[in-house]
Design a protein around this motif. Structure first.
Motif, PDB file in Angstrom:
ATOM      1  N   ASP A 132      13.469  -5.863  -7.559  1.00 48.61           N
ATOM      2  CA  ASP A 132      12.696  -4.800  -6.910  1.00 48.61           C
ATOM      3  C   ASP A 132      11.195  -4.921  -7.108  1.00 48.61           C
ATOM      4  OD1 ASP A 132      12.671  -4.086  -9.708  1.00 48.61           O
ATOM      5  OD2 ASP A 132      12.109  -2.055  -9.103  1.00 48.61           O
ATOM      6  N   SER A 133      10.714  -5.970  -7.761  1.00 46.08           N
ATOM      7  CA  SER A 133       9.312  -5.961  -8.171  1.00 46.08           C
ATOM      8  C   SER A 133       8.686  -7.335  -8.055  1.00 46.08           C
ATOM      9  CB  SER A 133       9.220  -5.459  -9.619  1.00 46.08           C
ATOM     10  OG  SER A 133       7.886  -5.421 -10.066  1.00 46.08           O
ATOM     11  N   GLU A 134       7.350  -7.361  -8.176  1.00 46.69           N
ATOM     12  CA  GLU A 134       6.633  -8.632  -8.086  1.00 46.69           C
ATOM     13  C   GLU A 134       7.071  -9.610  -9.165  1.00 46.69           C
ATOM     14  OE1 GLU A 134       2.464  -8.884  -9.954  1.00 46.69           O
ATOM     15  OE2 GLU A 134       2.490  -6.880  -9.083  1.00 46.69           O
TER      16      GLU A 134
ATOM     17  N   ASP B 270       8.953  -3.260  -4.220  1.00 44.92           N
ATOM     18  CA  ASP B 270       7.555  -3.301  -3.810  1.00 44.92           C
ATOM     19  C   ASP B 270       7.353  -4.347  -2.716  1.00 44.92           C
ATOM     20  OD1 ASP B 270       7.359  -5.821  -5.081  1.00 44.92           O
ATOM     21  OD2 ASP B 270       6.394  -4.996  -6.870  1.00 44.92           O
ATOM     22  N   ASP B 271       6.145  -4.399  -2.184  1.00 51.32           N
ATOM     23  CA  ASP B 271       5.875  -5.270  -1.040  1.00 51.32           C
ATOM     24  C   ASP B 271       6.074  -6.743  -1.372  1.00 51.32           C
ATOM     25  OD1 ASP B 271       5.283  -3.075   0.511  1.00 51.32           O
ATOM     26  OD2 ASP B 271       3.105  -3.254   0.288  1.00 51.32           O
TER      27      ASP B 271
ATOM     28  N   ASP C  49       2.162  -6.058 -12.744  1.00 53.15           N
ATOM     29  CA  ASP C  49       2.546  -4.654 -12.567  1.00 53.15           C
ATOM     30  C   ASP C  49       3.972  -4.624 -12.047  1.00 53.15           C
ATOM     31  OD1 ASP C  49       2.895  -1.994 -11.953  1.00 53.15           O
ATOM     32  OD2 ASP C  49       1.269  -1.892 -10.479  1.00 53.15           O
ATOM     33  N   THR C  50       4.907  -4.216 -12.889  1.00 52.69           N
ATOM     34  CA  THR C  50       6.309  -4.185 -12.477  1.00 52.69           C
ATOM     35  C   THR C  50       6.697  -2.881 -11.788  1.00 52.69           C
ATOM     36  OG1 THR C  50       7.095  -3.253 -14.570  1.00 52.69           O
ATOM     37  CG2 THR C  50       6.913  -5.669 -14.422  1.00 52.69           C
ATOM     38  N   GLY C  51       5.755  -1.942 -11.727  1.00 55.44           N
ATOM     39  CA  GLY C  51       6.068  -0.626 -11.208  1.00 55.44           C
ATOM     40  C   GLY C  51       6.535   0.331 -12.284  1.00 55.44           C
TER      41      GLY C  51
ATOM     42  N   ARG D  99       9.802  -7.538  -1.410  1.00 52.31           N
ATOM     43  CA  ARG D  99      10.322  -7.475  -0.040  1.00 52.31           C
ATOM     44  C   ARG D  99       9.962  -8.740   0.739  1.00 52.31           C
ATOM     45  NH1 ARG D  99      11.406  -2.605   2.672  1.00 52.31           N
ATOM     46  NH2 ARG D  99      11.855  -0.886   1.253  1.00 52.31           N
TER      47      ARG D  99
ATOM     48  N   ASN E  46      13.944   0.253  -2.727  1.00 53.02           N
ATOM     49  CA  ASN E  46      12.803   0.753  -3.489  1.00 53.02           C
ATOM     50  C   ASN E  46      11.882  -0.360  -3.965  1.00 53.02           C
ATOM     51  OD1 ASN E  46      15.425   0.578  -5.070  1.00 53.02           O
ATOM     52  ND2 ASN E  46      13.955   0.446  -6.758  1.00 53.02           N
TER      53      ASN E  46
END
Length: 228
Positions: A176-178, A197-198, A139-141, A201, A195
């Motif tokens: 910005d993404s997994e 995702d966890d 899931d890239t957002g 980060r 912005n």
């Protein structure tokens, strides 16, 4: 100023406008003028980052389709999944869902190694089908991606880095993404925009206060300042 490092940059959520849509034009000059290799590492289909390289006027150094495609000039490596992508797409439709992009499906039309599904489609059936077809679910957002388990942006970056005679660890990555975590894992310095995702980060060496292209531009400033 000492030599600036090569870059590995995600596109969606990272080079985009504050709205999250469309490339922010402020990134064109700093990236076009960057004195070291710039790799665009994205979940988008192969043609999109190639076109962006052309508009930025930088060398064709690309990781596309979440690592399924790696390009360094004339070296084009495509890690396909055989018939599994067509088969899982058919299974999604047989389950009563479409891919969510309309009849033309400009998201998947030129995609060679994976399948992207709009996030309005329920995730749990897609996860089950990914497992059935021995594919990874990401899931890239922006979309759900079903891709071969043994490909990643990080692994593809290692291939591109070798082609340009650079140590993968020497790259500075922004994302910005997994799907950027594997990139962050192979570099020594990485930035997650605000912005992010966890997962991104947690993996980044620095989490920025600014989002989207503002964050990327702040990261480039920080890289310049640290090497002044």
């Amino acid at each position: 100023m000492t030599d600036l490092p090569p870059l590995a940059l995600d596109i969606d959520g990272t080079l985009t406008r504050p709205s999250g849509h469309g490339i922010d034009p402020r990134v064109f000059d700093p990236l076009g003028e960057w004195p070291a290799p710039v790799v665009l590492a994205t979940g988008k289909a192969f043609p999109y980052p190639i076109a962006l390289c052309d508009f930025l006027d930088v060398e064709h150094l690309v990781v596309a389709e979440n690592g399924g495609v790696a390009v360094a000039g004339d070296d084009v490596h495509v890690h396909g999944a055989g018939d599994r992508i067509d088969d899982v797409a058919a299974a999604i439709r047989d389950a009563g869902h479409d891919l969510g992009w309309g009849e033309a499906d400009l998201v998947n039309r030129w995609r060679e190694t994976e399948l992207a599904v709009r996030r309005s489609v329920p995730a749990d059936p897609l996860r089950a089908l990914a497992a059935e077809f021995d594919l990874a679910f990401v899931d890239t957002g922006y979309a759900y991606h079903l891709k071969p388990r043994d490909v990643s942006k990080g692994r593809a970056l290692e291939r591109v880095a070798a082609a340009v005679d650079r140590d993968p660890a020497s790259f500075v990555a922004v994302g910005d993404s997994e799907n950027d975590v594997s990139t962050f894992d192979v570099v020594d310095e990485s930035y997650a925009v605000a912005n992010a995702d966890d997962a991104a980060r947690a993996a980044a060496t620095t989490v920025l206060d600014a989002a989207h292209a503002d964050g990327t531009l702040a990261a480039l400033d920080a890289v310049r300042d640290s090497r002044a």
